[in-house]
Design an enzyme around this catalytic site. Sequence first.
Site, PDB file in Angstrom:
ATOM      1  CG  HIS A   1     105.548  10.671  16.010  1.00 31.66           C
ATOM      2  ND1 HIS A   1     106.370  10.962  17.019  1.00 31.66           N
ATOM      3  CD2 HIS A   1     106.404  10.845  14.826  1.00 31.66           C
ATOM      4  CE1 HIS A   1     107.633  11.176  16.356  1.00 31.66           C
ATOM      5  NE2 HIS A   1     107.608  11.046  15.345  1.00 31.66           N
TER       6      HIS A   1
ATOM      7  CG  HIS B   1     108.342   7.804  11.939  1.00 32.36           C
ATOM      8  ND1 HIS B   1     109.794   7.363  12.069  1.00 32.36           N
ATOM      9  CD2 HIS B   1     108.082   8.832  12.391  1.00 32.36           C
ATOM     10  CE1 HIS B   1     110.066   8.533  12.693  1.00 32.36           C
ATOM     11  NE2 HIS B   1     109.379   9.216  12.919  1.00 32.36           N
ATOM     12  CD  GLU B   2     105.161  11.094  10.911  1.00 32.17           C
ATOM     13  OE1 GLU B   2     104.782  11.646  11.648  1.00 32.17           O
ATOM     14  OE2 GLU B   2     106.355  11.030  10.441  1.00 32.17           O
TER      15      GLU B   2
ATOM     16  CB  CYS C   1     112.308  11.070  14.600  1.00 31.40           C
ATOM     17  SG  CYS C   1     111.061  11.827  15.182  1.00 31.40           S
TER      18      CYS C   1
HETATM   19 NI    NI Z   1     109.455  11.295  13.813  1.00 31.25          NI
END
Ligand code: NI
Length: 174
Positions: A139, A135-136, A92
Amino acid sequence: MAILEILQHPHPNLKLAGEEIKKVDASIKKIIDDLYETMYSFEHCVGLAATQVNIQKKVAVIDISEERNEPLCIINPVIIDTKDEVTEPESCMSVPAGISENVTRPETVTVEFMDAEGKKQKLTASGFLAKAIQHETDHLNGMLFIDHVSRLKRERIEKRMSKWRKRYADHAES
Ligand code: NI
């Protein structure tokens, strides 16, 4: 357009979830443009969430293509279905120092989101794209990939990052 500064772990704002976006207006379009410009300024950056650039709104951009010509913007993403499981290394932009750890996630996901034109979309993805979407989406919910690894591994990551920060600070002073 502007290249934005990416927050780095353990910045507390990385733990904040983004707000839902009601309408894609000019201010959201500007955020999307800036996210793309920032992501494309790094050769190996395949995704970037607004929360990583200190904007607490639920919008992220992704491009996993080698040619860097398959942009995907996801607004208010919600994963509504998953299938199978896979364990693969992840890294990341907000967790630097060359840190990469195995993360176990669903291999296939179906995600509902709003696109950059404000249209509702539903997409089923597998493999690398599924990983990037998850993953996004994490976030935008105030989570990092390191929240998926064991406590022991996370402690090792913290040590490595604090060493890296110290070295970086020494370097900056000299
Ligand atoms: Ni990331």
